[in-house]
Design a protein around this motif. Sequence first.
Motif, PDB file in Angstrom:
ATOM      1  N   TYR A  15       0.862  -1.196   0.000  1.00  0.00           N
ATOM      2  CA  TYR A  15       0.000   0.000   0.000  1.00  0.00           C
ATOM      3  C   TYR A  15       0.887   1.231   0.000  1.00  0.00           C
ATOM      4  O   TYR A  15       2.089   1.155   0.271  1.00  0.00           O
ATOM      5  CB  TYR A  15      -0.928   0.020   1.218  1.00  0.00           C
ATOM      6  N   GLU A  16       0.286   2.368  -0.319  1.00  0.00           N
ATOM      7  CA  GLU A  16       0.976   3.653  -0.217  1.00  0.00           C
ATOM      8  C   GLU A  16       0.087   4.640   0.532  1.00  0.00           C
ATOM      9  O   GLU A  16      -1.150   4.610   0.395  1.00  0.00           O
ATOM     10  CB  GLU A  16       1.312   4.194  -1.605  1.00  0.00           C
ATOM     11  N   TYR A  17       0.710   5.476   1.323  1.00  0.00           N
ATOM     12  CA  TYR A  17       0.011   6.526   2.060  1.00  0.00           C
ATOM     13  C   TYR A  17       0.125   7.823   1.266  1.00  0.00           C
ATOM     14  O   TYR A  17       1.218   8.330   1.046  1.00  0.00           O
ATOM     15  CB  TYR A  17       0.605   6.678   3.459  1.00  0.00           C
ATOM     16  N   ASP A  18      -1.024   8.354   0.836  1.00  0.00           N
ATOM     17  CA  ASP A  18      -1.047   9.553  -0.008  1.00  0.00           C
ATOM     18  C   ASP A  18      -1.088  10.800   0.875  1.00  0.00           C
ATOM     19  O   ASP A  18      -2.140  11.414   1.072  1.00  0.00           O
ATOM     20  CB  ASP A  18      -2.261   9.498  -0.938  1.00  0.00           C
ATOM     21  N   ALA A  19       0.073  11.171   1.403  1.00  0.00           N
ATOM     22  CA  ALA A  19       0.164  12.320   2.304  1.00  0.00           C
ATOM     23  C   ALA A  19      -0.113  13.637   1.584  1.00  0.00           C
ATOM     24  O   ALA A  19      -0.658  14.578   2.182  1.00  0.00           O
ATOM     25  CB  ALA A  19       1.550  12.355   2.946  1.00  0.00           C
ATOM     26  N   VAL A  20       0.223  13.695   0.294  1.00  0.00           N
ATOM     27  CA  VAL A  20       0.022  14.942  -0.466  1.00  0.00           C
ATOM     28  C   VAL A  20      -1.464  15.264  -0.588  1.00  0.00           C
ATOM     29  O   VAL A  20      -1.890  16.407  -0.373  1.00  0.00           O
ATOM     30  CB  VAL A  20       0.662  14.825  -1.865  1.00  0.00           C
ATOM     31  N   SER A  21      -2.263  14.243  -0.916  1.00  0.00           N
ATOM     32  CA  SER A  21      -3.714  14.461  -1.033  1.00  0.00           C
ATOM     33  C   SER A  21      -4.316  14.857   0.309  1.00  0.00           C
ATOM     34  O   SER A  21      -5.218  15.705   0.381  1.00  0.00           O
ATOM     35  CB  SER A  21      -4.398  13.201  -1.557  1.00  0.00           C
ATOM     36  N   ARG A  22      -3.834  14.256   1.379  1.00  0.00           N
ATOM     37  CA  ARG A  22      -4.371  14.582   2.703  1.00  0.00           C
ATOM     38  C   ARG A  22      -4.041  16.022   3.077  1.00  0.00           C
ATOM     39  O   ARG A  22      -4.889  16.732   3.653  1.00  0.00           O
ATOM     40  CB  ARG A  22      -3.813  13.617   3.744  1.00  0.00           C
ATOM     41  N   LEU A  23      -2.825  16.455   2.749  1.00  0.00           N
ATOM     42  CA  LEU A  23      -2.453  17.840   3.030  1.00  0.00           C
ATOM     43  C   LEU A  23      -3.318  18.802   2.239  1.00  0.00           C
ATOM     44  O   LEU A  23      -3.807  19.809   2.778  1.00  0.00           O
ATOM     45  CB  LEU A  23      -0.976  18.049   2.685  1.00  0.00           C
ATOM     46  N   ARG A  24      -3.534  18.481   0.969  1.00  0.00           N
ATOM     47  CA  ARG A  24      -4.367  19.351   0.124  1.00  0.00           C
ATOM     48  C   ARG A  24      -5.793  19.419   0.658  1.00  0.00           C
ATOM     49  O   ARG A  24      -6.391  20.498   0.733  1.00  0.00           O
ATOM     50  CB  ARG A  24      -4.366  18.828  -1.305  1.00  0.00           C
ATOM     51  N   ASP A  25      -6.349  18.275   1.052  1.00  0.00           N
ATOM     52  CA  ASP A  25      -7.728  18.251   1.559  1.00  0.00           C
ATOM     53  C   ASP A  25      -7.847  18.995   2.886  1.00  0.00           C
ATOM     54  O   ASP A  25      -8.881  19.640   3.160  1.00  0.00           O
ATOM     55  CB  ASP A  25      -8.198  16.803   1.732  1.00  0.00           C
ATOM     56  N   SER A  26      -6.788  18.931   3.696  1.00  0.00           N
ATOM     57  CA  SER A  26      -6.833  19.657   4.981  1.00  0.00           C
ATOM     58  C   SER A  26      -6.831  21.157   4.749  1.00  0.00           C
ATOM     59  O   SER A  26      -7.491  21.915   5.474  1.00  0.00           O
ATOM     60  CB  SER A  26      -5.646  19.243   5.855  1.00  0.00           C
ATOM     61  N   GLN A  27      -6.103  21.586   3.727  1.00  0.00           N
ATOM     62  CA  GLN A  27      -6.073  23.013   3.388  1.00  0.00           C
ATOM     63  C   GLN A  27      -7.414  23.489   2.859  1.00  0.00           C
ATOM     64  O   GLN A  27      -7.778  24.650   3.004  1.00  0.00           O
ATOM     65  CB  GLN A  27      -4.971  23.277   2.362  1.00  0.00           C
ATOM     66  N   LEU A  28      -8.162  22.556   2.227  1.00  0.00           N
ATOM     67  CA  LEU A  28      -9.482  22.892   1.683  1.00  0.00           C
ATOM     68  C   LEU A  28     -10.598  22.682   2.696  1.00  0.00           C
ATOM     69  O   LEU A  28     -11.763  22.960   2.416  1.00  0.00           O
ATOM     70  CB  LEU A  28      -9.751  22.043   0.440  1.00  0.00           C
TER      71      LEU A  28
END
Length: 280
Positions: free
Chosen positions: A70-83
Amino acid sequence: MSFNSTESYVVSEELKLAVEAAITLERPLLIKGEPGTGKTMLAQELADSLGAPLIQWHIKSTTKAQQGLYEYDAVSRLRDSQLGDDKVKDIANYIVPGKMWQAFDSDVRPVLLIDEIDKADIEFPNDLLLELDKMEFFVYETQQTVKAKIRPIVIITSNNEKDLPDAFLRRCFFHYIQFPDAQQMQDIVEVHYPNIKPKLLEQALLRFFEMRNLQGLKKKPSTSELLDWLKLLLAQDISSEVLRDKQHDQSIMPLYGALLKNEQDMSLFEKIAFLARRQQ
């Protein structure tokens, strides 16, 4: 379970026994052989014959073992937190299952292909020892253990570009696909080109094996390249007489660029062809 030749794939008795042995032992089947001998196609044909899903993991030089889990998509989580997206509260939304997870999660027994494992870093096979042995792994971000619902049939291919670790080899059932002899190659060709003229096939195989036996070739032509060459011969409607006649105006072997893949081998072949003509 019995695995036999299909309409598009010829299985030798040795390969058939290897597949059945790996399934019986519940071990990965490690397949080696020259490029173009049907290693990757084996997984597809096995899946088709069993009516099973095929999950393909094609390995590159940059592939890491973790990506198969598996991979943890930290970039998407950061983007969603900003939104301000609420789904950031659950980290599971950002865990992307890899090919092994997909195989473990299948409700029916799948065929998992790990293709060209020797392309990756030397530690790659060692990093998968536990997962292939126990058929489970731990997801640290969500603190969950992923276990295979049904043990998948694992096919691993290698082109022998580098040695694999002993610990990894001990966990596999090994089979080397020998290059087909003339009769086996004829059977393979007739599967792909059932209407090919016998005389053309006879002469094409003769010239093909003559080329493979040339001393000094950097890369010998493979089965897949023979099939490509025959496709061109049929498309150009080249007769068996052209292949038989070494004095033919076109060349000693028409369209041989389908068989040879580098300038060194083409230069060697042309030189031998020139010398052969001079001696006649």
